[in-house]
Design an enzyme around this catalytic site. Structure first.
Site, mmCIF file in Angstrom:
data_model
loop_
_atom_site.group_PDB
_atom_site.id
_atom_site.type_symbol
_atom_site.label_atom_id
_atom_site.label_comp_id
_atom_site.label_asym_id
_atom_site.label_seq_id
_atom_site.Cartn_x
_atom_site.Cartn_y
_atom_site.Cartn_z
ATOM 1 N N TYR A 104 0.853 -1.205 0.000
ATOM 2 C CA TYR A 104 0.000 0.000 0.000
ATOM 3 C C TYR A 104 0.884 1.248 0.000
ATOM 4 O O TYR A 104 0.632 2.185 -0.758
ATOM 5 C CB TYR A 104 -0.892 -0.035 1.239
ATOM 6 N N LYS A 143 0.951 4.123 -2.823
ATOM 7 C CA LYS A 143 0.620 5.523 -2.525
ATOM 8 C C LYS A 143 1.808 6.452 -2.813
ATOM 9 O O LYS A 143 1.608 7.635 -3.128
ATOM 10 C CB LYS A 143 0.120 5.649 -1.084
ATOM 11 N N THR A 189 -13.018 6.219 8.225
ATOM 12 C CA THR A 189 -13.923 5.739 7.179
ATOM 13 C C THR A 189 -14.095 4.232 7.397
ATOM 14 O O THR A 189 -13.340 3.623 8.168
ATOM 15 C CB THR A 189 -13.306 5.961 5.788
HETATM 16 N N1 LIG Z 1 -9.287 6.000 5.673
HETATM 17 C C1 LIG Z 1 -7.993 6.221 5.796
HETATM 18 O O1 LIG Z 1 -7.419 6.147 6.891
HETATM 19 C C2 LIG Z 1 -7.181 6.617 4.581
HETATM 20 C C3 LIG Z 1 -5.944 7.233 4.814
HETATM 21 C C4 LIG Z 1 -5.189 7.606 3.711
HETATM 22 C C5 LIG Z 1 -5.661 7.390 2.438
HETATM 23 N N2 LIG Z 1 -6.880 6.787 2.252
HETATM 24 C C6 LIG Z 1 -7.337 6.604 0.875
HETATM 25 O O2 LIG Z 1 -8.580 7.254 0.719
HETATM 26 C C7 LIG Z 1 -9.271 6.668 -0.388
HETATM 27 C C8 LIG Z 1 -10.692 6.412 -0.001
HETATM 28 O O3 LIG Z 1 -10.711 5.447 1.035
HETATM 29 P P1 LIG Z 1 -11.756 5.461 2.244
HETATM 30 O O4 LIG Z 1 -10.962 5.604 3.474
HETATM 31 O O5 LIG Z 1 -12.848 6.394 1.966
HETATM 32 O O6 LIG Z 1 -12.213 3.936 2.189
HETATM 33 P P2 LIG Z 1 -13.606 3.216 1.918
HETATM 34 O O7 LIG Z 1 -13.261 1.782 1.910
HETATM 35 O O8 LIG Z 1 -14.630 3.744 2.847
HETATM 36 O O9 LIG Z 1 -14.005 3.701 0.438
HETATM 37 C C9 LIG Z 1 -13.316 3.269 -0.698
HETATM 38 C C10 LIG Z 1 -14.300 3.109 -1.838
HETATM 39 O O10 LIG Z 1 -13.564 2.709 -2.998
HETATM 40 C C11 LIG Z 1 -14.310 1.698 -3.648
HETATM 41 N N3 LIG Z 1 -13.429 0.876 -4.464
HETATM 42 C C12 LIG Z 1 -12.557 -0.074 -4.076
HETATM 43 N N4 LIG Z 1 -11.962 -0.628 -5.135
HETATM 44 C C13 LIG Z 1 -12.473 -0.027 -6.229
HETATM 45 C C14 LIG Z 1 -12.256 -0.163 -7.613
HETATM 46 N N5 LIG Z 1 -11.405 -1.082 -8.109
HETATM 47 N N6 LIG Z 1 -12.935 0.635 -8.451
HETATM 48 C C15 LIG Z 1 -13.820 1.547 -7.977
HETATM 49 N N7 LIG Z 1 -14.085 1.712 -6.673
HETATM 50 C C16 LIG Z 1 -13.418 0.920 -5.808
HETATM 51 C C17 LIG Z 1 -14.977 0.916 -2.535
HETATM 52 O O11 LIG Z 1 -16.096 0.170 -3.026
HETATM 53 C C18 LIG Z 1 -15.358 2.026 -1.589
HETATM 54 O O12 LIG Z 1 -16.660 2.528 -1.860
HETATM 55 C C19 LIG Z 1 -8.475 5.423 -0.773
HETATM 56 O O13 LIG Z 1 -7.681 5.690 -1.892
HETATM 57 C C20 LIG Z 1 -7.610 5.182 0.458
HETATM 58 O O14 LIG Z 1 -6.448 4.471 0.149
HETATM 59 C C21 LIG Z 1 -7.651 6.402 3.293
#
Ligand SMILES: NC(=O)c1ccc[n+]([C@@H]2O[C@H](COP(=O)([O-])OP(=O)(O)OC[C@H]3O[C@@H](n4cnc5c(N)ncnc54)[C@H](O)[C@@H]3O)[C@@H](O)[C@H]2O)c1
Length: 255
Positions: free
Chosen positions: A156, A160, A191
């Protein structure tokens, strides 16, 4: 509405909009007058989000690891609303905690296909659509794991870091075309990805306490604390920020 957060008639594309940051962004952009194209693998979740929105919204099932499905989101923006103004490449997945010496091809491939290629495919078609009108905003979602090492989530972290390389490169390549490209780098945020994620303590609460230890504010982020910054990064008033990867991390990167 304050003009800095007024997105009236802006056409905004959001991937991964059925949950977490993407869902919150759909709600916030719509409330500020935007016309939306929202995509996700989870079509039921997308429809549930769309039902809560008052403004125009196009719902598309989109797996970002498939180029034709990323293109279809952009095509829908052009066909339904005539242009694409803002694109947020937010869809992403994490993986289970695993030390580097146990890393598998399967985990690496999924990270590469969704978290890296998904951003490449998205930007490729979004940029093509934005170039003729000479302006546009792209916001990619990286992570604090994209700015530094992240124990036990090495694939991951690598993915990133790649998002940051892509963001900076696109920012330089398309600056003269009027397209700004930035990334947001959140710390662990509540989330579903984290709130319902793998336990490393005995309970969800103790898991969150462990994750919060490396943060000076000693807590995890709330989704809206990240998406508020994302809105500001897409603001029409934020017209000179380009190629930046902004940490939203409770002070972690200041240590
Ligand atoms: N939550 C955290 O702590 C955090 C921290 C840093 C970065 N992020 C990043 O934020 C972004 C959003 O994540 P989140 O925390 O809202 O998580 P989440 O799991 O709540 O939402 C992610 C969404 O992406 C969708 N998804 C997954 N694979 C997919 C694909 N192949 N095509 C289309 N949609 C797809 C899922 O169905 C889901 O609705 C991600 O890129 C994640 O890596 C999250």
């Amino acid at each position: 509405m304050d003009s800095l957060l007024d997105f009236t008639d802006k056409v905004v594309l959001i991937t991964g909009a059925a949950s977490g940051f993407g869902k919150q962004l759909a709600i916030d952009f719509s409330a500020r007058g935007a016309k939306l194209v929202i995509g996700d693998l989870n079509i039921e979740g997308l429809n549930a989000v769309a039902e809560t929105l008052a403004g125009p919204v196009t719902v598309i099932k989109c797996d970002v690891s498939k180029e034709d499905e990323c293109k279809a989101m952009v095509d829908a923006a052009i066909e339904n609303y005539g242009q694409l103004d803002i694109a947020i490449n937010n869809a992403g997945i994490s993986h289970g905690y695993i030390p580097l010496h146990q890393m598998t091809d399967e985990i690496m491939d999924l990270q590469f296909d969704i978290n890296i290629k998904g951003v490449v495919y998205g930007m490729k078609h979004q940029i093509e659509a934005m170039m003729p009108k000479g302006d546009g905003v792209i916001l990619n979602v990286s992570s604090m794991a994209g700015l530094g090492g992240a124990p036990n989530i090495s694939a991951y972290s690598a993915a990133k870091h790649a998002v940051i390389g892509l963001t900076k490169t696109a920012a330089v390549e398309y600056a003269r075309k009027g397209i700004r490209v930035n990334a947001v780098c959140p710390f662990f945020t509540l989330t579903p990805m984290v709130a319902d994620g793998e336990l490393i303590g005995d309970t969800k609460e103790s898991t969150q306490e462990i994750l919060a230890r490396s943060c000076p504010m000693k807590r995890l982020g709330q989704p809206v604390e990240i998406t508020n910054v994302m809105l500001m990064m897409c603001s029409p008033g934020n017209s000179f920020m380009n190629g930046q990867c902004i940490a939203v991390d409770g002070g972690m990167s200041a240590m």
